[in-house]
Scaffold this active site. Structure first.
Site, PDB file in Angstrom:
ATOM      1  N   ASP A  17      46.438  20.782 -54.964  1.00 43.79           N
ATOM      2  CA  ASP A  17      46.719  22.068 -55.620  1.00 43.79           C
ATOM      3  C   ASP A  17      47.465  23.012 -54.671  1.00 43.79           C
ATOM      4  OD1 ASP A  17      44.950  20.895 -57.508  1.00 43.79           O
ATOM      5  OD2 ASP A  17      43.241  21.908 -56.588  1.00 43.79           O
ATOM      6  N   ASN A 160      39.425  20.451 -72.820  1.00 49.21           N
ATOM      7  CA  ASN A 160      38.983  21.088 -71.583  1.00 49.21           C
ATOM      8  C   ASN A 160      39.556  22.470 -71.367  1.00 49.21           C
ATOM      9  OD1 ASN A 160      38.311  18.244 -71.228  1.00 49.21           O
ATOM     10  ND2 ASN A 160      37.806  18.841 -69.138  1.00 49.21           N
ATOM     11  N   GLU A 197      46.551  22.870 -67.305  1.00 48.63           N
ATOM     12  CA  GLU A 197      46.008  23.636 -66.179  1.00 48.63           C
ATOM     13  C   GLU A 197      47.092  23.820 -65.121  1.00 48.63           C
ATOM     14  OE1 GLU A 197      42.753  21.160 -64.836  1.00 48.63           O
ATOM     15  OE2 GLU A 197      44.064  19.876 -63.635  1.00 48.63           O
ATOM     16  N   HIS A 261      49.836  19.864 -60.259  1.00 52.99           N
ATOM     17  CA  HIS A 261      49.383  21.160 -59.744  1.00 52.99           C
ATOM     18  C   HIS A 261      50.365  21.706 -58.709  1.00 52.99           C
ATOM     19  CE1 HIS A 261      45.865  23.972 -59.825  1.00 52.99           C
ATOM     20  NE2 HIS A 261      46.760  24.564 -59.065  1.00 52.99           N
ATOM     21  N   ARG A 294      44.895  13.402 -52.099  1.00 50.04           N
ATOM     22  CA  ARG A 294      46.003  14.061 -52.784  1.00 50.04           C
ATOM     23  C   ARG A 294      46.708  14.884 -51.707  1.00 50.04           C
ATOM     24  NH1 ARG A 294      43.284  16.928 -57.890  1.00 50.04           N
ATOM     25  NH2 ARG A 294      41.654  17.314 -56.347  1.00 50.04           N
TER      26      ARG A 294
END
Length: 323
Positions: A17, A160, A197, A261, A294
């Protein structure tokens, strides 16, 4: 940096992120989710590539219990009217309820000129229309107004999270109506979970673009794109057009899986840069959430003749980094 030279990826290892902000002081500031999900770190460098070697400073740590005690996710650093703000999400527990975490959104403020110094004060929770799963807030300014964009669960909508926009009266308070601008509807947005998101805003060519991430956080994770005319009413859901196809997806040939993200920044010479996380393997053992690999990656963002961004494909990791 020459036009051909790409960044050596990954820029920062084990940071998901990723948020990069190039400030007027010439520094790139970086924050991201750490694998332990227990703190918020900031680092800075005069070059984007240099962020990997930059010393991180802990701005804030989670509490032992209570609403700010678990899964500290996706911090973003913003500079607003002479002060620094960190937007982030936190939960009471790592447990889920009907598949959903219990995150809420929070804000920290620091008046120091250098956000690696000074005291971060908690400004509290950003209140929205519902007390429900909410995360991944970002903010931007447009025509004298400040806007907040975030992901949240509407109790009446299956899935979600959807994306919402609202005006702000100050950097931690929403005002007026809160409008849904995207909900997971296409096949590529609903693999594993129905997820929109991680919004990120880019203003170019008379338009406002919002990239976002969709589906589960494994190799299906990908980036979608919304756009609105810069003169449109941004609080009208009809102003926002969604690309029917994802704009950035896993690239098996390059060994990049689950890119998403993202944030946007500019290179030292002013070119647009896409910053995102991805894994360099497809198969994950256990819950993808607790797989730490990640890594933060960066590559140039190109532009189509019609004024829309061309994300291209995730580039391979650099052999120079020994990966």
């Amino acid at each position: 940096m020459s036009h051909k030279q790409e960044y050596l990826n990954p820029i920062v290892e084990q940071r998901a992120d990723p948020w990069v902000y190039k400030h007027q002081d010439g520094y790139y500031y970086f924050t991201a989710s750490v694998p332990e999900y227990d703190r918020i770190e900031i680092r800075r460098s005069t070059t984007l590539q240099g962020l990997g070697e930059a010393e991180p400073v802990v701005a804030w740590r989670k509490y032992e219990s209570g609403p700010l005690s678990a899964n500290i996710w996706a911090p973003e650093l913003h500079f607003i009217e002479g002060k620094w703000y960190i937007y982030f999400a936190a939960a009471r527990t790592t447990e889920t309820n009907e598949g959903l975490f219990d995150h809420r959104m929070y804000v920290l403020e620091n008046p120091s000129a250098n956000p690696l110094e000074g005291i971060w004060q908690e400004k509290g929770q950003v209140r929205t229309s519902w007390e429900s799963f909410a995360l991944d807030a970002t903010m931007f300014e447009h025509q004298g107004e400040r806007y907040y964009v975030w992901a949240q669960k509407d109790p009446k909508i299956e899935g979600n999270s959807n994306l919402y926009i609202s005006r702000m009266s100050n950097p931690w308070t929403l005002i007026g109506e809160q409008v849904m601008i995207s909900t997971p509807e296409f096949d590529w947005e609903t693999i594993g979970f129905k997820v929109n998101e991680g919004p990120a805003v880019l203003k170019r060519n008379g338009r406002i673009f919002i990239s976002y991430s969709a589906s589960a956080t494994n190799h299906h994770y990908c980036i979608g794109l919304l756009s609105a005319d810069a003169s449109a009413n941004l609080l009208d859901s009809d102003s926002w057009m969604k690309s029917p196809i994802p704009v950035f997806v896993s690239n098996e040939a390059a060994g990049q899986f689950g890119p998403g993200h993202n944030s946007f920044t500019v290179s030292e010479d002013g070119r647009d840069v896409l910053v995102y996380h991805a894994r360099n393997y497809r198969e994950i053992v256990g819950d993808p959430l607790y797989d730490p690999n990640r890594h933060t990656r960066a590559q140039f963002l190109e532009w189509n003749e019609d004024g829309t961004p061309n994300f291209g494909v995730p580039v391979p990791d650099s052999s120079l980094k020994g990966n």
